[in-house]
Design a protein around this motif. Structure first.
Motif, PDB file in Angstrom:
ATOM      1  N   TYR A 218       0.805  -1.224   0.000  1.00  0.00           N
ATOM      2  CA  TYR A 218       0.000   0.000   0.000  1.00  0.00           C
ATOM      3  C   TYR A 218       0.840   1.277   0.000  1.00  0.00           C
ATOM      4  N   ALA A 219       2.123   1.191   0.341  1.00  0.00           N
ATOM      5  CA  ALA A 219       2.930   2.389   0.577  1.00  0.00           C
ATOM      6  C   ALA A 219       3.114   3.257  -0.659  1.00  0.00           C
ATOM      7  N   ASP A 220       3.023   2.675  -1.838  1.00  0.00           N
ATOM      8  CA  ASP A 220       3.170   3.460  -3.062  1.00  0.00           C
ATOM      9  C   ASP A 220       1.820   3.761  -3.713  1.00  0.00           C
ATOM     10  N   LYS A 221       0.734   3.497  -2.984  1.00  0.00           N
ATOM     11  CA  LYS A 221      -0.606   3.718  -3.535  1.00  0.00           C
ATOM     12  C   LYS A 221      -1.487   4.592  -2.632  1.00  0.00           C
ATOM     13  N   LEU A 222      -1.410   4.381  -1.328  1.00  0.00           N
ATOM     14  CA  LEU A 222      -2.262   5.106  -0.388  1.00  0.00           C
ATOM     15  C   LEU A 222      -1.760   6.539  -0.216  1.00  0.00           C
ATOM     16  N   PRO A 223      -2.586   7.561  -0.495  1.00  0.00           N
ATOM     17  CA  PRO A 223      -2.121   8.947  -0.351  1.00  0.00           C
ATOM     18  C   PRO A 223      -1.710   9.250   1.086  1.00  0.00           C
ATOM     19  N   ALA A 224      -0.622   9.994   1.223  1.00  0.00           N
ATOM     20  CA  ALA A 224      -0.171  10.408   2.545  1.00  0.00           C
ATOM     21  C   ALA A 224      -1.166  11.393   3.137  1.00  0.00           C
ATOM     22  N   PRO A 225      -1.285  11.470   4.453  1.00  0.00           N
ATOM     23  CA  PRO A 225      -2.194  12.436   5.079  1.00  0.00           C
ATOM     24  C   PRO A 225      -1.925  13.862   4.595  1.00  0.00           C
ATOM     25  N   GLY A 226      -2.979  14.552   4.153  1.00  0.00           N
ATOM     26  CA  GLY A 226      -2.838  15.922   3.676  1.00  0.00           C
ATOM     27  C   GLY A 226      -2.226  16.055   2.299  1.00  0.00           C
ATOM     28  N   SER A 227      -2.131  14.938   1.562  1.00  0.00           N
ATOM     29  CA  SER A 227      -1.512  14.963   0.241  1.00  0.00           C
ATOM     30  C   SER A 227      -2.308  14.090  -0.712  1.00  0.00           C
ATOM     31  N   ASN A 228      -2.146  14.345  -2.006  1.00  0.00           N
ATOM     32  CA  ASN A 228      -2.750  13.460  -2.997  1.00  0.00           C
ATOM     33  C   ASN A 228      -1.733  12.467  -3.544  1.00  0.00           C
ATOM     34  N   GLN A 229      -0.550  12.458  -2.947  1.00  0.00           N
ATOM     35  CA  GLN A 229       0.505  11.530  -3.346  1.00  0.00           C
ATOM     36  C   GLN A 229       0.799  10.545  -2.221  1.00  0.00           C
ATOM     37  N   PRO A 230       1.166   9.317  -2.562  1.00  0.00           N
ATOM     38  CA  PRO A 230       1.634   8.384  -1.531  1.00  0.00           C
ATOM     39  C   PRO A 230       3.048   8.754  -1.092  1.00  0.00           C
ATOM     40  N   PHE A 231       3.488   8.193   0.016  1.00  0.00           N
ATOM     41  CA  PHE A 231       4.846   8.450   0.473  1.00  0.00           C
ATOM     42  C   PHE A 231       5.876   7.942  -0.527  1.00  0.00           C
ATOM     43  N   LEU A 232       5.646   6.735  -1.056  1.00  0.00           N
ATOM     44  CA  LEU A 232       6.616   6.113  -1.946  1.00  0.00           C
ATOM     45  C   LEU A 232       6.246   6.289  -3.404  1.00  0.00           C
ATOM     46  N   LYS A 233       7.269   6.421  -4.223  1.00  0.00           N
ATOM     47  CA  LYS A 233       7.067   6.325  -5.662  1.00  0.00           C
ATOM     48  C   LYS A 233       6.731   4.875  -6.004  1.00  0.00           C
ATOM     49  N   PRO A 234       6.144   4.625  -7.192  1.00  0.00           N
ATOM     50  CA  PRO A 234       5.791   3.246  -7.547  1.00  0.00           C
ATOM     51  C   PRO A 234       6.982   2.301  -7.392  1.00  0.00           C
ATOM     52  N   LEU A 235       6.747   1.198  -6.722  1.00  0.00           N
ATOM     53  CA  LEU A 235       7.817   0.242  -6.488  1.00  0.00           C
ATOM     54  C   LEU A 235       8.110  -0.550  -7.760  1.00  0.00           C
ATOM     55  N   SER A 236       9.382  -0.696  -8.049  1.00  0.00           N
ATOM     56  CA  SER A 236       9.819  -1.455  -9.215  1.00  0.00           C
ATOM     57  C   SER A 236      10.151  -2.886  -8.795  1.00  0.00           C
ATOM     58  N   ASN A 237      10.370  -3.737  -9.771  1.00  0.00           N
ATOM     59  CA  ASN A 237      10.792  -5.103  -9.466  1.00  0.00           C
ATOM     60  C   ASN A 237      12.110  -5.104  -8.705  1.00  0.00           C
ATOM     61  N   LYS A 238      12.990  -4.154  -9.041  1.00  0.00           N
ATOM     62  CA  LYS A 238      14.269  -4.060  -8.327  1.00  0.00           C
ATOM     63  C   LYS A 238      14.052  -3.713  -6.864  1.00  0.00           C
ATOM     64  N   ASP A 239      13.104  -2.814  -6.583  1.00  0.00           N
ATOM     65  CA  ASP A 239      12.812  -2.478  -5.197  1.00  0.00           C
ATOM     66  C   ASP A 239      12.399  -3.716  -4.414  1.00  0.00           C
ATOM     67  N   ILE A 240      11.497  -4.492  -4.986  1.00  0.00           N
ATOM     68  CA  ILE A 240      11.028  -5.703  -4.311  1.00  0.00           C
ATOM     69  C   ILE A 240      12.174  -6.691  -4.141  1.00  0.00           C
ATOM     70  N   GLN A 241      13.025  -6.805  -5.139  1.00  0.00           N
ATOM     71  CA  GLN A 241      14.179  -7.702  -5.024  1.00  0.00           C
ATOM     72  C   GLN A 241      15.125  -7.246  -3.921  1.00  0.00           C
ATOM     73  N   ASP A 242      15.247  -5.934  -3.719  1.00  0.00           N
ATOM     74  CA  ASP A 242      16.078  -5.427  -2.622  1.00  0.00           C
ATOM     75  C   ASP A 242      15.515  -5.873  -1.276  1.00  0.00           C
ATOM     76  N   ALA A 243      14.197  -5.762  -1.106  1.00  0.00           N
ATOM     77  CA  ALA A 243      13.570  -6.212   0.139  1.00  0.00           C
ATOM     78  C   ALA A 243      13.756  -7.706   0.330  1.00  0.00           C
ATOM     79  N   LEU A 244      13.583  -8.468  -0.741  1.00  0.00           N
ATOM     80  CA  LEU A 244      13.746  -9.916  -0.653  1.00  0.00           C
ATOM     81  C   LEU A 244      15.190 -10.300  -0.344  1.00  0.00           C
ATOM     82  N   SER A 245      16.131  -9.513  -0.857  1.00  0.00           N
ATOM     83  CA  SER A 245      17.542  -9.756  -0.568  1.00  0.00           C
ATOM     84  C   SER A 245      17.822  -9.590   0.917  1.00  0.00           C
TER      85      SER A 245
END
Length: 307
Positions: A218-245
Motif C-alpha cells: 500500500y505504501a506506493d498507492k495510499l495517499p499520505a495524510p494531507g496529500s494526494n501523493q503516496p509516500f513512496l514512488k511506484p515500487l519497481s521489481n528491483k525495489d522488491i528484489q532489494d527487500a527480498l535480498s
C-alpha cells in the motif's frame, strides 16, 4: 529514489540518543538481534537468555527522553539521501498504512509505536540496555522500535544483502510489524516455543515479515495524510528484489551455513531465507492481515495465501 521528494518529515516523529532503562523483558528482533541469533544458532542455547546478557536486562534506572528527529531531515528528498531520514519517513509511511488498514481489517485501533535512533548503545524503557551488536529491535514493554543506522551497512557487508532503499525500509517495516503483533495481542505467542523450524519464535518473525510486505503493498498507492501523493514512488521489481535480498540475508539457514557450513533447523528462531521471502511476498501480494496468519500455517515454506 524511493520517496516522493515533496513529502514532509515530521520533526517530532522519532527521538534520538540513549538513556537509562528499566530492564527485565525480552526485546523482539527480526532483522535485528543478529549477533545474538548467530551465537544461538552456532553454539546452541536460548536466544532470549543470550539477548538478556548482551542487553543487560537487569538495569533499574529510569528512562530518559532523547532528542527529536535529526534537524537535517525535512523532506522526502532528504529521506532519499540520508539513511536516518529514511527511517523517519518510513515510520510515517507505516503510520499511514497501518492507521488505515489495521482498524479496517481487524477492528483494532492503530497506535503508532515510538521510534528511537541511537548510536553505539541505548537503554530502553523495559528491555534493558542494548548495543549496536544487537541490531534493530522492538521492545514491547515501551512500544518502541530502536535503530542504529550503521546496521544497514552491516547488513550488506556481513550478511550479503543488497544496499537498496527498500532493503532498509523492509527492516523498519519488520520491526513495526512486531508492534502490530503487540497491538493484536500476539507478541507472547512465541514464549512457549523459542526454537525450532516450526517454533512460535519462527512464526512470530515470519508474521512480521508478512506485515512488512503488507505495508509495501500500500505504501506506493495510499495517499499520505494531507496529500494526494503516496509516500513512496511506484515500487519497481528491483525495489522488491532489494527487500527480498534483505529478508534472505537474515534467514537462519543462510546464517548457520555461513558460520558452520551446515544447518540445524532445531535451533532456528527466525525462519529460513526461503520462508522469510515467501511470507514477505504473501503480505505484499495479498495486502491482508489474515493472510499473515503464520500460527495456523501447516507448512511455513508454502504459505496458504502465497502466489
Amino acid at each position: 529514489m524511493t520517496f516522493n521528494e515533496g513529502m514532509q518529515i515530521d520533526p517530532d516523529r522519532v527521538s534520538s540518543g540513549g538513556g537509562p532503562g528499566m530492564g527485565g523483558k525480552i526485546a523482539l528482533g527480526g532483522a535485528g538481534g543478529l549477533i545474538v541469533l548467530v551465537l544461538a544458532l552456532v553454539f546452541g542455547g536460548d536466544p532470549g537468555s543470550l539477548l538478556r546478557e548482551v542487553t543487560g536486562g537487569t538495569t533499574s534506572t529510569q528512562s530518559a527522553a532523547g532528542a527529536k528527529t535529526p534537524a537535517h531531515c525535512k523532506t522526502g528528498a532528504d529521506a532519499n539521501k540520508y539513511v536516518d531520514c529514511r527511517v523517519v519517513l518510513t515510520a510515517q509511511s507505516l503510520d499511514s498504512v497501518w492507521g488505515s488498514k489495521l482498524p479496517q481489517q481487524t477492528g483494532t485501533k492503530y497506535a503508532a509505536p515510538k521510534v528511537r535512533l541511537f548510536t553505539g548503545a541505548v537503554s530502553t524503557g523495559g528491555c534493558g540496555r542494548a548495543t549496536t551488536a544487537v541490531g534493530p529491535f522492538y521492545c514491547p514493554a515501551d512500544h518502541t522500535a530502536y535503530f542504529d543506522t550503521s546496521f544497514f551497512q552491516e547488513l550488506v557487508d556481513k550478511f550479503g544483502s543488497s544496499g537498496g532503499p527498500l532493503a532498509q525500509e523492509y527492516v523498519v517495516a519488520h520491526e513495526v510489524g512486531h508492534h502490530i503483533q503487540n497491538l493484536l495481542g500476539d507478541s507472547g505467542r512465541a514464549a512457549k516455543s523459542a526454537q525450532g523450524a516450526t517454533s512460535g519464535s519462527v512464526r512470530l518473525e515470519l508474521q512480521a515479515d508478512c506485515y512488512a510486505g503488507l505495508w509495501a503493498s500500500y505504501a506506493d498507492k495510499l495517499p499520505a495524510p494531507g496529500s494526494n501523493q503516496p509516500f513512496l514512488k511506484p515500487l519497481s521489481n528491483k525495489d522488491i528484489q532489494d527487500a527480498l535480498s534483505a529478508a534472505s540475508s537474515v534467514g537462519d539457514d543462510r546464517i548457520q551455513k555461513a558460520a558452520t557450513g551446515r544447518t540445524n533447523p532445531e535451533s532456528w528462531t527466525h525462519g529460513s531465507s526461503s520462508e522469510r521471502q515467501k511470507w514477505f511476498l504473501t503480505g505484499y501480494h495479498n495486502g491482508q492481515v489474515k493472510a499473515c496468519d503464520t500460527f495456523s500455517a501447516t507448512n511455513l515454506d508454502n504459505p496458504p495465501a502465497y502466489r
